[in-house]
Motif scaffolding. Structure first.
Motif, mmCIF file in Angstrom:
data_model
loop_
_atom_site.group_PDB
_atom_site.id
_atom_site.type_symbol
_atom_site.label_atom_id
_atom_site.label_comp_id
_atom_site.label_asym_id
_atom_site.label_seq_id
_atom_site.Cartn_x
_atom_site.Cartn_y
_atom_site.Cartn_z
ATOM 1 N N SER A 1 0.879 -1.433 0.109
ATOM 2 C CA SER A 1 0.085 -0.109 0.181
ATOM 3 C C SER A 1 0.747 1.196 0.156
ATOM 4 O O SER A 1 0.829 2.166 -0.811
ATOM 5 C CB SER A 1 -0.853 0.083 1.283
ATOM 6 O OG SER A 1 -1.570 1.396 1.446
ATOM 7 N N ILE A 2 2.040 1.067 0.968
ATOM 8 C CA ILE A 2 2.808 2.398 0.980
ATOM 9 C C ILE A 2 3.605 2.413 -0.565
ATOM 10 O O ILE A 2 3.678 3.677 -0.996
ATOM 11 C CB ILE A 2 3.771 2.241 2.022
ATOM 12 C CG1 ILE A 2 3.364 2.099 3.189
ATOM 13 C CG2 ILE A 2 4.942 3.178 1.785
ATOM 14 C CD1 ILE A 2 4.292 1.994 4.478
ATOM 15 N N LEU B 1 7.663 -1.656 8.841
ATOM 16 C CA LEU B 1 7.292 -0.616 8.075
ATOM 17 C C LEU B 1 7.937 0.768 8.088
ATOM 18 O O LEU B 1 8.147 1.417 7.148
ATOM 19 C CB LEU B 1 5.719 -0.464 8.136
ATOM 20 C CG LEU B 1 5.068 -1.574 7.695
ATOM 21 C CD1 LEU B 1 3.633 -1.804 8.111
ATOM 22 C CD2 LEU B 1 5.069 -1.835 6.207
ATOM 23 N N PHE C 1 4.173 8.539 6.467
ATOM 24 C CA PHE C 1 4.038 7.442 7.381
ATOM 25 C C PHE C 1 3.982 7.757 8.925
ATOM 26 O O PHE C 1 3.264 7.209 9.434
ATOM 27 C CB PHE C 1 5.278 6.686 7.079
ATOM 28 C CG PHE C 1 5.459 5.346 7.989
ATOM 29 C CD1 PHE C 1 4.777 4.497 7.528
ATOM 30 C CD2 PHE C 1 6.157 5.489 9.173
ATOM 31 C CE1 PHE C 1 4.744 3.200 8.325
ATOM 32 C CE2 PHE C 1 6.247 4.112 9.930
ATOM 33 C CZ PHE C 1 5.442 3.101 9.269
ATOM 34 N N VAL D 1 -3.214 8.680 4.801
ATOM 35 C CA VAL D 1 -3.447 7.686 3.625
ATOM 36 C C VAL D 1 -2.819 7.974 2.490
ATOM 37 O O VAL D 1 -2.728 9.146 1.982
ATOM 38 C CB VAL D 1 -5.272 7.673 3.503
ATOM 39 C CG1 VAL D 1 -5.464 6.719 2.449
ATOM 40 C CG2 VAL D 1 -5.715 7.493 4.843
ATOM 41 N N PRO D 2 -2.206 7.108 1.725
ATOM 42 C CA PRO D 2 -2.114 5.731 2.034
ATOM 43 C C PRO D 2 -1.117 4.972 2.920
ATOM 44 O O PRO D 2 -0.749 3.862 2.667
ATOM 45 C CB PRO D 2 -2.042 4.982 0.513
ATOM 46 C CG PRO D 2 -1.545 5.949 -0.122
ATOM 47 C CD PRO D 2 -1.543 7.455 0.416
ATOM 48 N N PHE D 3 -0.541 5.819 3.521
ATOM 49 C CA PHE D 3 0.762 5.350 4.376
ATOM 50 C C PHE D 3 0.347 5.005 5.949
ATOM 51 O O PHE D 3 1.277 4.945 6.690
ATOM 52 C CB PHE D 3 1.827 6.405 4.335
ATOM 53 C CG PHE D 3 2.102 6.842 2.946
ATOM 54 C CD1 PHE D 3 2.456 5.949 1.897
ATOM 55 C CD2 PHE D 3 1.926 8.156 2.809
ATOM 56 C CE1 PHE D 3 2.804 6.594 0.530
ATOM 57 C CE2 PHE D 3 1.913 8.886 1.392
ATOM 58 C CZ PHE D 3 2.273 7.945 0.339
ATOM 59 N N HIS D 4 -1.010 4.771 6.007
ATOM 60 C CA HIS D 4 -1.383 4.499 7.181
ATOM 61 C C HIS D 4 -1.635 3.239 7.873
ATOM 62 O O HIS D 4 -2.029 3.087 9.075
ATOM 63 C CB HIS D 4 -2.771 5.462 7.340
ATOM 64 C CG HIS D 4 -3.790 4.337 6.618
ATOM 65 N ND1 HIS D 4 -3.771 4.334 5.184
ATOM 66 C CD2 HIS D 4 -4.743 3.674 7.012
ATOM 67 C CE1 HIS D 4 -4.569 3.557 4.763
ATOM 68 N NE2 HIS D 4 -5.308 3.071 5.843
ATOM 69 N N MET D 5 -1.631 2.369 7.113
ATOM 70 C CA MET D 5 -2.115 1.009 7.384
ATOM 71 C C MET D 5 -1.521 0.267 8.728
ATOM 72 O O MET D 5 -2.227 -0.438 9.413
ATOM 73 C CB MET D 5 -2.138 -0.048 6.277
ATOM 74 C CG MET D 5 -3.209 0.345 5.148
ATOM 75 S SD MET D 5 -2.917 -0.719 3.765
ATOM 76 C CE MET D 5 -4.504 -1.802 4.127
ATOM 77 N N ASP E 1 -3.171 -1.206 13.714
ATOM 78 C CA ASP E 1 -2.805 -2.521 14.433
ATOM 79 C C ASP E 1 -1.534 -2.003 15.556
ATOM 80 O O ASP E 1 -1.802 -2.629 16.468
ATOM 81 C CB ASP E 1 -1.968 -3.334 13.338
ATOM 82 C CG ASP E 1 -3.019 -3.769 12.264
ATOM 83 O OD1 ASP E 1 -4.046 -3.485 12.412
ATOM 84 O OD2 ASP E 1 -2.435 -4.664 11.404
ATOM 85 N N LEU F 1 -11.259 8.889 4.566
ATOM 86 C CA LEU F 1 -11.067 7.389 4.789
ATOM 87 C C LEU F 1 -10.964 6.973 6.298
ATOM 88 O O LEU F 1 -11.553 6.152 6.484
ATOM 89 C CB LEU F 1 -9.820 6.974 3.929
ATOM 90 C CG LEU F 1 -9.963 7.050 2.352
ATOM 91 C CD1 LEU F 1 -8.793 6.107 1.764
ATOM 92 C CD2 LEU F 1 -11.326 6.530 1.958
ATOM 93 N N TYR G 1 -8.229 5.375 14.166
ATOM 94 C CA TYR G 1 -8.698 5.844 12.921
ATOM 95 C C TYR G 1 -9.230 7.266 12.920
ATOM 96 O O TYR G 1 -8.979 8.061 12.122
ATOM 97 C CB TYR G 1 -9.933 4.888 12.590
ATOM 98 C CG TYR G 1 -9.686 3.741 11.646
ATOM 99 C CD1 TYR G 1 -9.067 3.794 10.413
ATOM 100 C CD2 TYR G 1 -9.800 2.557 12.199
ATOM 101 C CE1 TYR G 1 -8.533 2.493 9.824
ATOM 102 C CE2 TYR G 1 -9.273 1.545 11.642
ATOM 103 C CZ TYR G 1 -8.727 1.389 10.339
ATOM 104 O OH TYR G 1 -8.401 0.368 9.725
#
Lengths: 630, 491
Positions: free
Chosen positions: A614-615, B170, B224, B229-233, B237, B291, B308
């Protein structure tokens, strides 16, 4: 006296604090009286302020008291200050006066309520927030009150959160709906405020008023359109009115105080307060006039077919607010405040009357099960009838003068189309007002069980009814067409209104009289006598029945256009975007699909490569953008 | 401000140095305690750490005044860096209070925990002070490495270890992008100091081919850390797996530190490219808040919900940077401060809802809390309302200032989207209050809350400032502007 203006806020704040900290050790009666005294004291302060203001020469009747520099950031500063002028003081009197009576009534109404401390705490908090709303001298302070009353409204609508029935579903959900719909309006208010600040450089009403004429038209149109959205949220106008009928899930005194007499009029107040902005944008003002009058009309059509007494009153409130909004926008702000004041009295009276019925029938409020109650509850009957006559616009009562002032003001402004819709709405108003009375109190009891148990209520509830009834009759006399005392007084804030010519005035009065009397006649003939011609007349409109049953389909459209797509998107995210979600305790937007693509879950469940991917994707997209944009 | 100045001005590093000294002190106390096996001495470690935070805060107040550069322009001590230092100190102080009785249950190595908090804070303060890409990178790694350890503090817990591992891998990945971006910017301009980069970037003789990919990768690196987003995933967790006080600290302090450097790099070193990065950041802001909010709608774990929520708040704060003005910077600073108070407060309440041996709480625990624990529920409700941006709490003015800056910067559309988003966001914060007040208590509901006084003090302070900054937001601006002891500040 003006040095003591802070007492206006201190009393309800003190009441709320006492109840919060000492409430658990006090009985229901004592808590109720503390809350009521707090509001009545504030009422006294408001009256004293009014007297001091009245003693001043007309051009000096605008006093600003600054308490502290609220905030300064960069080159931006807003004071914590109150503005005492005819408009704000009139609002304060209504809020504390009607509010005080409703507090006292609540002592009787909530006598079996175990969580009475909480109830009265919320009520006092509401009064405090409402006073902040009307007394602030700038948009930001008003906004704080605006959010505060919204919060109080939400808490009180959901007061019986554990209850659920066919009417409202979960009562807690009704509160949530009100809060969320209002958030949309609030977002618009905020945005309007930002634009005002970045273009004017101040949020103080006086400064905005002085500089508004220098702004470009597009900016003004943006500001007023956004304010329109804010108003339609708070004052339950199209398209954001949908929350108000469901707000009736709250205890009846709350419906009377917040959802009829005071909070919902905040939008009208805002329009009048910012009248100069609307004067400069006639197109938006016209739009608002139409929105107001059409809301008035459509809500009136719905009020006619409701079977729940409180819902009749709720739609009636939306309808009357429509009049106010239309008048405020179409160059008759003084008349708008006049009907606001009159409406506060007679609508609070009607709601409290409905509450009195509810209290006596153990919660039965469906007019199909009532009837004949005038024998059992004569005092409630007479006061309710007075309220209905005022609402229906029977000559010489306050509602008549108020509606007449609004309609004459609109007609004098040359908006004859709006005026004619207003007249038709007035007819509908008269019909549904008396329908409510006749079905509830006249005729034969339709449910003997309910009838047998009904009884007149104690003085603590009936007393406020009589006081409100008295003012429902007399308040109009302060502002008859030939002696516009109230509008004259208000003109220091609202600017002088165009004077209505004698001929036009006579025509309008005559039409209003005929219309209201015909409405009364029709309701009497149909709901008491059951005469044939009324049914024939009604059958001409039978084709509207499905639309009326479905509330003009507005809720359905919202459901299809907003609620469902949002729920679907959120659900999709829950599955794809965040695989770990477990939908459990806290109820979510839509239904839950528990089995959410096991394969997707396995692929993404905490898998580091996926996250890294994703990154990486993000990197590629950002890189491409920068390489091409650079 | 003169780059040629060869003075070291070491005193400008005093805040970070003070934190390091106290970190050493904490470790010494810990070692001493281990030798003697005396419980009272070991129990003193949090208080030594807290003293360090307070002393450093005092140093910061004392230093308020004229900006001072140090190490030949590698770092600066100015209002902005001190502001970030205050935010980090608030986060550290509150987290120490929340941790005092929590961490011993999770890991016996108490001493290293507090020492790490202080060292991480020192790194974070340097993020705010750095005026050179190399210093930014050093500071970034200093605090990141510490955080990786803290996330995995509970070694016996699989989720905690997994969180640490994920965060580390990450994070390393993202750091790689950051360094590469810095290298490209250096390649284009031949400088690592912000002012020199800015000077070269506006020089028509410079070939700027490499600067754009460089900017892109810098955005990834910062993105990050602040979870755009999109570096948030990783965020949900890691937030869920880490011990709750650590999560609280991370959520507020990491954001402050990373945004601090993010702002300075973009507004000081790269302002001439604003036409390019402005829209990119605005887009990322919209994506992030939208998001983040949508995903939060469906969470049942309170920590994931707050994770979130923190993603969406990163989006709001980024609006201030996209505006690219002084007002935007001041607004974001206020946002970060308010966020520290209200968010750590909310996490602190979550620690009270956790059962023995757990490090997360389900939303169901809140059912009917309004009846069981009225005071706790009221406190939580205030934090939620503040996060939702309801006046008169701090969160309202935070949003107000940031969005107002966007409108003033000519980005009304962005402000409009942000406000619609905060309207959506209100829904899930409201849900928490709905569950507390409008649901009946049941078997899931927390009936016994094991509170302790340090935690209560922490919640109390967070609550007080959440309200105070809403009623008197000028408190903060006055503090930052007056520079109480200007006369004593060093020239």
């Amino acid at each position: 006296m003006f040095d003591y203006a802070w007492l206006l806020f201190a009393f309800p704040a003190l009441g709320a604090l006492i109840i919060l900290f000492l409430g658990p050790w006090l009985s229901q009666k004592i808590v109720g009286w503390i809350a009521s005294l707090a509001v009545l004291s504030a009422f006294g302060v408001a009256l004293a302020l009014f007297a001091s203001l009245y003693a001043l020469p007309e051009e000096a009747r605008s006093i600003t008291i600054t308490y502290w520099e609220w905030m300064t950031i960069a080159n931006f500063s807003v004071p914590a200050a109150v503005l005492i002028d005819p408009l704000s003081i009139m609002m304060a009197i209504v809020v504390t006066g009607v509010g005080g009576l409703i507090h006292i009534y609540s002592i009787g109404y909530m006598d079996h309520e175990p969580r009475y401390q909480r109830f009265f705490f919320y009520l006092n908090f509401f009064i405090l927030a409402m006073l902040i709303l009307v007394m602030s001298n700038n948009f930001l302070g008003t906004f704080v009150g605006w959010e505060g009353v919204g919060l109080a409204s939400y808490l009180l609508i959901g007061f019986w959160f554990a209850k659920r029935d066919d009417q409202y579903g979960w009562y807690a959900d009704a509160g949530k709906k009100a809060f969320l719909v209002n958030r949309i309006g609030d977002a618009a208010y905020l945005l309007a405020m930002f634009i005002i600040w970045s273009s004017v450089g101040s949020l103080t009403y006086a400064v905005v008023e002085e500089t508004a004429a220098l702004l470009p038209t597009t900016t003004l149109v943006f500001i007023t359109l956004l304010l329109l959205f804010a108003v339609s949220g708070k004052s339950a106008q199209f398209p954001l009115y949908v929350w108000l009928p469901e707000a009736m899930a709250g205890p009846t005194p709350v419906s009377a105080l917040i959802h009829a007499a005071t909070m919902v009029t905040a939008g009208v107040y805002l329009i009048v307060r910012t009248g100069h902005l609307w004067d400069l944008t006639p197109i938006v003002a016209q739009t608002v006039g139409w929105i107001g009058i059409l809301t008035a009309f459509f809500a009136a059509t719905l009020a006619i077919v409701q079977v729940d007494l409180k819902k009749i009153l709720a739609y009636s409130t939306i309808s009357q607010l429509g009049y106010m909004v239309a008048a405020a926008a179409v160059g008759a702000p003084g008349s708008a405040i006049f009907i606001l004041v009159a409406h506060a009295f007679f609508k609070a009276l009607l709601f409290l009357g409905a509450g009195s019925v509810m209290h006596a029938t153990d919660g039965v409020i469906d007019v199909r099960r009532l009837g004949g109650l005038r024998h059992k509850m004569p005092q409630t009957y007479i006061t309710f009838l007075i309220g209905a006559m005022a609402l229906g616009g029977i000559p010489l009562l306050s509602g008549f003068w108020a509606k007449d002032a609004v309609l004459a003001g609109i007609a004098a402004d040359g908006a004859f189309l709006i005026y004619s819709v207003g007249v038709v709405t007035a007819l509908l108003t008269a019909i549904y007002s008396f329908r409510a009375v006749f079905l509830t109190f006249n005729g034969k009891p339709r449910d003997m069980h309910v009838y047998e148990h009904a009884h007149e209520n104690k003085l603590i509830m009936v007393g406020p009814l009589w006081i409100l009834a008295f003012f429902s009759i007399t308040i109009g006399w302060f502002n008859t067409p030939f002696a516009l005392a109230m509008e004259e007084f208000l003109s220091a804030s609202t600017g002088h209104q165009e004077h209505v010519g004698l001929f036009l005035e006579l025509v309008v009065v005559t039409i209003s009289t005929i219309v209201s009397l015909f409405g009364l006649l029709y309701a009497w003939a149909r709901y008491i006598r059951g005469e044939h011609w009324t049914l024939t007349l009604a059958s001409w409109f039978a084709w509207l029945q499905p639309a009326l049953d479905n509330k003009w389909y507005v809720d359905r459209v919202y459901d299809a256009v907003i609620v469902r797509p949002l729920a679907a998107v959120a659900g999709w995210f829950a599955r794809v975007f965040d695989p770990k979600v477990i939908d459990g305790a806290v109820n979510a937007v839509g239904d839950v699909t528990v089995d959410a693509g096991e394969a997707v879950r396995k692929l993404q469940n905490g898998a580091i490569p996926t996250y890294a991917f994703s990154i990486f994707l993000g990197v590629v997209v950002v890189l491409i953008y920068f390489i091409f944009a650079g | 401000m003169n780059n040629a100045s060869l003075e070291l001005n070491i005193v400008a590093l005093a805040p970070a140095a003070s934190m390091v000294i106290f970190a050493l002190l904490v470790m010494a106390v810990d070692v001493f305690a281990r030798g003697t096996r005396t419980q009272p001495v070991r129990a003193a470690t949090p208080w030594v750490a807290l003293l360090g935070v307070l002393v450093t805060a005092g140093v910061c107040v004392w230093l308020l005044g004229q900006p001072v550069t140090t190490f030949q322009g590698m770092a600066i001590l100015d209002r902005y860096s001190l502001g970030i230092a205050f935010v980090v100190l608030v986060a550290a102080g509150l987290s120490i209070l929340v941790s005092a009785r929590y961490i011993p249950r999770v890991n016996a190595q108490v001493g290293e925990y507090y020492a790490l908090i202080l060292l991480i804070s020192a790194g974070m303060m340097m993020m705010g002070a750095a005026t050179d890409l190399i210093v930014v990178f050093l500071a970034l790694e200093t605090f990141s490495l510490g955080l990786y350890i803290l996330a995995g503090l509970r070694r016996s817990d699989a989720m905690s270890s997994e969180a640490a591992m994920k965060y580390f891998l990450l994070g390393a990945f993202a750091s790689g992008f950051f360094v590469y971006g810095a290298a490209l910017v250096y390649g284009a301009t031949g400088a690592t100091q912000f002012e020199q980069i800015a000077a070269m970037a506006t020089n028509p003789a410079t070939d700027l081919t490499f600067i754009y990919p460089g900017i892109a990768l810098l955005i990834v690196g910062f993105g990050f850390k602040v979870s755009l987003v999109p570096f948030h995933m990783w965020t949900p967790d890691v937030y869920q797996g880490a011990p709750t006080p650590v999560t609280a600290f991370m959520s507020a302090a990491t954001k402050a530190a990373a945004f601090a450097a993010f702002y300075r790099v973009f507004l000081v070193a790269l302002p001439s490219q604003q036409a390019v990065w402005g829209p990119a950041l605005a887009t990322l802001a919209v994506l992030t808040m939208t998001l983040g909010n949508l995903a939060a709608l469906r969470q049942s774990s309170l920590k994931r919900l707050l994770a979130y929520s923190s993603i969406s708040h990163a989006g709001y704060i980024l609006v201030g940077l996209a505006a690219g003005s002084i007002a935007g910077v001041e607004a974001s600073l206020f946002y970060l401060l308010s966020y520290a108070f209200m968010n750590i407060g909310a996490f602190a309440v979550v620690t009270l809802l956790e059962k023995q041996g757990e490090m997360d709480a389900d939303g169901a625990r809140l059912r009917g809390l309004g009846q069981r624990k009225p005071l706790l529920a009221a406190v939580m409700a205030i934090f939620m309302f503040s996060l939702a941006g309801v006046p008169p709490f701090a969160g309202f003015f935070a949003k107000f200032f940031v969005f107002a800056a966007a409108v003033q910067g000519g980005m009304s559309w962005l402000a409009a989207i942000a406000m619609l988003n905060s309207a959506i966001g209100a829904y899930y914060y409201l849900r928490v209050t709905v569950v507390m007040y409008f649901n009946a208590p049941d078997a899931e509901t927390v009936s016994e809350v094991k509170s302790n006084w340090p935690l209560n003090v922490g919640i109390g302070v967070a609550l007080a400032f959440t309200i105070l900054l809403g009623v008197f937001p000028s408190l903060w601006t006055t503090l930052m502007e007056s520079g109480v002891v200007t006369a004593l500040a060093l020239r």
